[in-house]
Scaffold this motif. Structure first.
Motif, PDB file in Angstrom:
ATOM      1  N   GLY A   1     -36.119  38.139  14.326  1.00  0.00           N
ATOM      2  CA  GLY A   1     -36.181  38.529  12.921  1.00  0.00           C
ATOM      3  C   GLY A   1     -35.163  37.858  12.013  1.00  0.00           C
ATOM      4  N   ARG A   2     -35.574  37.716  10.756  1.00  0.00           N
ATOM      5  CA  ARG A   2     -34.736  37.073   9.745  1.00  0.00           C
ATOM      6  C   ARG A   2     -33.494  37.900   9.444  1.00  0.00           C
ATOM      7  N   MET A   3     -33.639  39.242   9.316  1.00  0.00           N
ATOM      8  CA  MET A   3     -32.503  40.094   8.999  1.00  0.00           C
ATOM      9  C   MET A   3     -31.456  40.061  10.110  1.00  0.00           C
ATOM     10  N   ALA A   4     -31.929  40.011  11.352  1.00  0.00           N
ATOM     11  CA  ALA A   4     -31.002  39.932  12.481  1.00  0.00           C
ATOM     12  C   ALA A   4     -30.235  38.613  12.447  1.00  0.00           C
ATOM     13  N   ALA A   5     -30.917  37.541  12.052  1.00  0.00           N
ATOM     14  CA  ALA A   5     -30.263  36.236  11.963  1.00  0.00           C
ATOM     15  C   ALA A   5     -29.205  36.238  10.863  1.00  0.00           C
ATOM     16  N   ILE A   6     -29.496  36.870   9.730  1.00  0.00           N
ATOM     17  CA  ILE A   6     -28.530  36.960   8.634  1.00  0.00           C
ATOM     18  C   ILE A   6     -27.318  37.780   9.063  1.00  0.00           C
ATOM     19  N   GLN A   7     -27.597  38.893   9.757  1.00  0.00           N
ATOM     20  CA  GLN A   7     -26.501  39.740  10.260  1.00  0.00           C
ATOM     21  C   GLN A   7     -25.607  38.935  11.202  1.00  0.00           C
ATOM     22  N   THR A   8     -26.225  38.151  12.074  1.00  0.00           N
ATOM     23  CA  THR A   8     -25.473  37.332  13.019  1.00  0.00           C
ATOM     24  C   THR A   8     -24.564  36.350  12.279  1.00  0.00           C
TER      25      THR A   8
ATOM     26  N   ALA B   1     -16.572  34.543  19.690  1.00  0.00           N
ATOM     27  CA  ALA B   1     -16.981  35.040  18.376  1.00  0.00           C
ATOM     28  C   ALA B   1     -18.495  34.998  18.231  1.00  0.00           C
ATOM     29  N   LEU B   2     -19.129  33.943  18.733  1.00  0.00           N
ATOM     30  CA  LEU B   2     -20.584  33.798  18.624  1.00  0.00           C
ATOM     31  C   LEU B   2     -21.306  34.843  19.469  1.00  0.00           C
ATOM     32  N   ARG B   3     -20.799  35.124  20.657  1.00  0.00           N
ATOM     33  CA  ARG B   3     -21.415  36.161  21.504  1.00  0.00           C
ATOM     34  C   ARG B   3     -21.352  37.523  20.824  1.00  0.00           C
ATOM     35  N   GLU B   4     -20.201  37.842  20.234  1.00  0.00           N
ATOM     36  CA  GLU B   4     -20.058  39.132  19.546  1.00  0.00           C
ATOM     37  C   GLU B   4     -20.989  39.210  18.339  1.00  0.00           C
ATOM     38  N   ALA B   5     -21.123  38.099  17.626  1.00  0.00           N
ATOM     39  CA  ALA B   5     -22.005  38.080  16.452  1.00  0.00           C
ATOM     40  C   ALA B   5     -23.466  38.221  16.859  1.00  0.00           C
ATOM     41  N   LEU B   6     -23.868  37.563  17.926  1.00  0.00           N
ATOM     42  CA  LEU B   6     -25.256  37.650  18.397  1.00  0.00           C
ATOM     43  C   LEU B   6     -25.575  39.070  18.874  1.00  0.00           C
TER      44      LEU B   6
ATOM     45  N   LEU C   1     -20.584  36.429  12.423  1.00  0.00           N
ATOM     46  CA  LEU C   1     -19.924  35.255  12.997  1.00  0.00           C
ATOM     47  C   LEU C   1     -18.762  34.801  12.108  1.00  0.00           C
ATOM     48  N   ALA C   2     -18.993  34.769  10.790  1.00  0.00           N
ATOM     49  CA  ALA C   2     -17.926  34.359   9.871  1.00  0.00           C
ATOM     50  C   ALA C   2     -16.711  35.281  10.005  1.00  0.00           C
ATOM     51  N   GLN C   3     -16.967  36.598  10.097  1.00  0.00           N
ATOM     52  CA  GLN C   3     -15.877  37.565  10.240  1.00  0.00           C
ATOM     53  C   GLN C   3     -15.172  37.420  11.590  1.00  0.00           C
ATOM     54  N   LYS C   4     -15.948  37.259  12.654  1.00  0.00           N
ATOM     55  CA  LYS C   4     -15.357  37.130  13.982  1.00  0.00           C
ATOM     56  C   LYS C   4     -14.517  35.865  14.103  1.00  0.00           C
ATOM     57  N   LEU C   5     -14.964  34.787  13.444  1.00  0.00           N
ATOM     58  CA  LEU C   5     -14.183  33.547  13.475  1.00  0.00           C
ATOM     59  C   LEU C   5     -12.849  33.745  12.748  1.00  0.00           C
ATOM     60  N   ARG C   6     -12.884  34.470  11.634  1.00  0.00           N
ATOM     61  CA  ARG C   6     -11.632  34.766  10.932  1.00  0.00           C
ATOM     62  C   ARG C   6     -10.715  35.610  11.822  1.00  0.00           C
ATOM     63  N   ASP C   7     -11.313  36.579  12.518  1.00  0.00           N
ATOM     64  CA  ASP C   7     -10.524  37.420  13.416  1.00  0.00           C
ATOM     65  C   ASP C   7      -9.893  36.595  14.534  1.00  0.00           C
ATOM     66  N   GLN C   8     -10.670  35.643  15.067  1.00  0.00           N
ATOM     67  CA  GLN C   8     -10.156  34.787  16.134  1.00  0.00           C
ATOM     68  C   GLN C   8      -9.015  33.924  15.635  1.00  0.00           C
ATOM     69  N   GLN C   9      -9.157  33.419  14.419  1.00  0.00           N
ATOM     70  CA  GLN C   9      -8.084  32.605  13.845  1.00  0.00           C
ATOM     71  C   GLN C   9      -6.810  33.424  13.667  1.00  0.00           C
ATOM     72  N   ARG C  10      -6.958  34.651  13.161  1.00  0.00           N
ATOM     73  CA  ARG C  10      -5.797  35.511  12.957  1.00  0.00           C
ATOM     74  C   ARG C  10      -5.140  35.856  14.298  1.00  0.00           C
ATOM     75  N   LYS C  11      -5.955  36.076  15.308  1.00  0.00           N
ATOM     76  CA  LYS C  11      -5.422  36.386  16.633  1.00  0.00           C
ATOM     77  C   LYS C  11      -4.654  35.195  17.198  1.00  0.00           C
TER      78      LYS C  11
ATOM     79  N   GLY D   1      -2.581  42.661  10.504  1.00  0.00           N
ATOM     80  CA  GLY D   1      -3.755  43.295   9.899  1.00  0.00           C
ATOM     81  C   GLY D   1      -4.928  42.335   9.797  1.00  0.00           C
ATOM     82  N   THR D   2      -5.983  42.802   9.141  1.00  0.00           N
ATOM     83  CA  THR D   2      -7.196  41.994   8.983  1.00  0.00           C
ATOM     84  C   THR D   2      -7.414  41.625   7.519  1.00  0.00           C
ATOM     85  N   THR D   3      -6.379  41.800   6.697  1.00  0.00           N
ATOM     86  CA  THR D   3      -6.529  41.481   5.276  1.00  0.00           C
ATOM     87  C   THR D   3      -6.647  39.973   5.093  1.00  0.00           C
ATOM     88  N   ARG D   4      -7.262  39.596   3.979  1.00  0.00           N
ATOM     89  CA  ARG D   4      -7.413  38.179   3.679  1.00  0.00           C
ATOM     90  C   ARG D   4      -6.065  37.565   3.324  1.00  0.00           C
TER      91      ARG D   4
END
Length: 425
Positions: A119-126, A30-35, A130-140, A210-213
Motif C-alpha cells: 500500500g501507498r500509505m504504508a510506503a509513506i509511513q515508512t 533504521a530502515l528495518r525499524e521504518a519498514l 526512516l527520516a526520523q530513525k536516521l536522525r536518531d541514529q545520527q544523534r546516537k 534528547g531528541t530535540t532538533r
C-alpha cells in the motif's frame, strides 16, 4: 519465503551512509525499524485498529540488501487452541511440518504481505519513519563519539549564525567527520569575531541526549575549563604535574560592557626550586601571552596559592598592595582587607571586578577598607553585636523546634489515649 522487492536498495543504503556519515549497519537498522512501522500501518489500514503499542513486539523485518528486498517475520507461540493468530499457532498445524514440536515452543513464520498489498500509505509511513530513525541514529552516534570528550577542548570552525547562537563544526579526532555544535550567546567572548570559517578552541560543556532538533553539542568560550586547558597545553610544568592549578575564577562576560573579560588563576607547587607563577608566565611573558591571544586579549592574573587564608586573599587581590588581612569571622569566611587610600580603587577594581573575582577564587567574603579610616574597636563591637544577634536567633530557633517536638509528642499521646480498648471481654 516471499519478499517485497525494493529496487535500488543497495545504492540507497550506500548513499545514505555516505551523505549522513553513518555506518551501513546503522542505516540498515533504521530502515528495518521504518519498514516494520510501515507494516504496522498496512495492518491498521485493514480496519484492525485495536492494536496496542506492544502488539507488534513479536514481529521483525529481515532486510536483504544484496537481493534488494525485505521480509516480515513473526515469532509465534505453539498452543493447543489459537486465540490470537498474530501471536499463536496451533500445535497440529506445526506438527504437519515438524513432528517434534511441543506445546510452549516458539516458531518464526514469514508473514510478508503481497507486493501490491503493502500500500501507498504504508510506503509513506515508512519514508517518514526512516527520516526520523536516521536522525536518531545520527544523534546516537554523536553521543557515543563525544560523550567521553565532555569537559575537554576541541578545535572549531564557524559555520553560520542561528538567532544569537553561533553554529560551529567540530571533530572528535583526525579523520573523523565534522559534527555541528552550538555556541550560545552567553558562552561567547565579547572580543571574538565569529565570522564564517573563523577557527577557535572551544570547551565541550555538554553532550545532549534528547531528541530535540539542532546540534547536540553545547560548547563554550567563556568556561573556566578553557583557561585551564590553555595553560596546561602551554606550560610543561602543569602537564608534568610539577605545577598544579588550584582554583580559577573567570568573568568572561562582565555585567557591564565597560569592563573587559578577566580571569584569576591560583597555582602552586611542591617543588621548592620551581616558581609556579613564573612558570605560567614564561620568559618575558611568552607563555601567558599565547593564552591571552587565544582569549582575544582577556586580562589574566596568575597568583600564588597559599594554605594560609590571609596570604592567599592578599595574593588574590593582585595587583593591589594589601597592608593587612583581618579574618573577622572565620566560620562565616569573612575578611576585612586593609589597604592604603591610593590602593582602594585598584583593590576593588573597575566596577568591583577585582574584589569580586578574588572572593570567588578564595571562597571568602571580602570587604575592602581604607586602613587610615579603619576603626578596629568600632568594627570589633559591630562584629560582637552581630555574633550575639545570630546566637540569639539560633537559640530562639532551637527553642521553637523543641517546642514543636514536645507538642507533637503530646498529640501522639492523646491519639493513643483515645484509641478504643480492644481487649476481648
Amino acid at each position: 519465503m516471499s519478499m517485497v522487492t525494493l529496487p535500488g536498495l543497495k545504492d540507497m543504503v550506500e548513499g545514505i551512509s555516505k551523505d549522513r556519515n553513518l555506518p551501513k549497519h546503522a542505516v540498515q537498522t533504521a530502515l528495518r525499524e521504518a519498514l516494520l512501522k510501515g507494516y504496522e500501518r498496512y495492518r491498521r489500514s485493514q480496519n484492525l485498529d485495536h492494536f496496542s503499542e506492544e502488539y507488534f513486539d513479536n514481529f521483525e523485518v529481515e532486510l536483504d540488501v544484496e537481493s534488494e528486498g525485505f521480509r516480515v517475520l513473526a515469532t509465534k507461540n505453539i498452543v493447543e487452541e489459537v486465540s490470537n493468530p498474530d501471536h499463536q499457532i496451533a500445535l497440529s498445524e506445526v506438527q504437519e511440518v515438524a513432528t517434534e514440536a511441543q506445546l510452549g515452543d516458539t516458531v518464526i513464520l514469514d508473514v510478508t504481505p503481497d507486493q501490491n498489498d503493502f500500500g501507498r500509505m504504508a510506503a509513506i509511513q515508512t519514508k517518514q519513519v526512516l527520516a526520523q530513525k536516521l536522525r536518531d541514529q545520527q544523534r546516537k552516534m554523536v553521543q557515543e563519539e563525544f560523550k567521553d570528550l565532555e569537559e575537554t577542548v576541541l578545535q572549531a570552525k564557524v559555520l553560520r549564525f542561528e538567532r544569537q547562537s553561533a553554529i560551529l563544526a567540530v571533530t572528535s579526532g583526525f579523520g573523523q567527520p565534522e559534527v555541528e555544535a552550538e555556541l550560545p550567546k552567553r558562552e561567547q567572548l565579547p572580543n571574538d569575531n565569529y565570522r564564517a570559517n573563523a577557527t577557535f578552541k572551544v570547551y565541550l560543556k555538554k553532550v545532549g541526549e534528547g531528541t530535540t532538533r539542532g546540534p547536540q553539542l553545547m560548547v563554550s568560550r567563556a568556561d573556566a575549563g578553557l583557561v585551564v586547558y590553555l595553560f596546561a597545553n602551554e606550560v610543561p610544568e602543569i602537564e608534568d604535574g610539577v605545577v598544579r592549578i588550584v582554583a580559577v575564577a573567570r568573568e568572561a562576560n562582565p555585567p557591564s560592557r565597560h569592563v573587559g573579560p578577566r580571569t584569576k588563576i591560583a597555582v602552586d607547587t611542591l617543588d621548592r626550586d620551581v616558581d609556579p607563577v613564573g612558570a605560567c608566565i614564561g620568559a618575558r611573558g611568552s607563555r601567558i601571552q599565547v593564552v591571552v591571544n587565544e582569549l582575544r586579549g582577556e586580562k589574566i592574573d596568575v597568583i600564588r596559592w597559599s594554605p594560609d587564608p590571609s596570604t592567599y586573599i592578599a595574593n588574590a587581590l593582585s595587583p593591589a598592595r594589601v597592608d593587612e588581612v583581618r579574618l573577622v569571622a572565620a566560620e562565616g569566611r569573612r575578611a576585612h582587607i586593609l589597604v592604603a587610600e591610593d590602593q582602594l580603587s585598584l583593590a576593588i577594581g573597575k566596577e568591583g571586578q577585582n574584589v569580586r573575582l578574588a572572593a570567588r577564587l578564595t571562597g571568602w567574603k571580602i570587604d575592602i577598607k581604607d586602613i587610615a579610616k579603619y576603626d578596629r574597636a568600632a568594627e570589633d563591637s559591630k562584629l560582637e553585636a552581630e555574633a550575639a544577634k545570630l546566637a540569639e536567633e539560633a537559640e530562639k530557633y532551637q527553642s521553637e523546634l523543641e517546642e514543636e517536638d514536645y507538642e507533637d509528642e503530646e498529640d501522639d499521646f492523646e491519639e493513643s489515649d483515645r484509641e478504643p480498648d480492644k481487649t476481648p471481654n
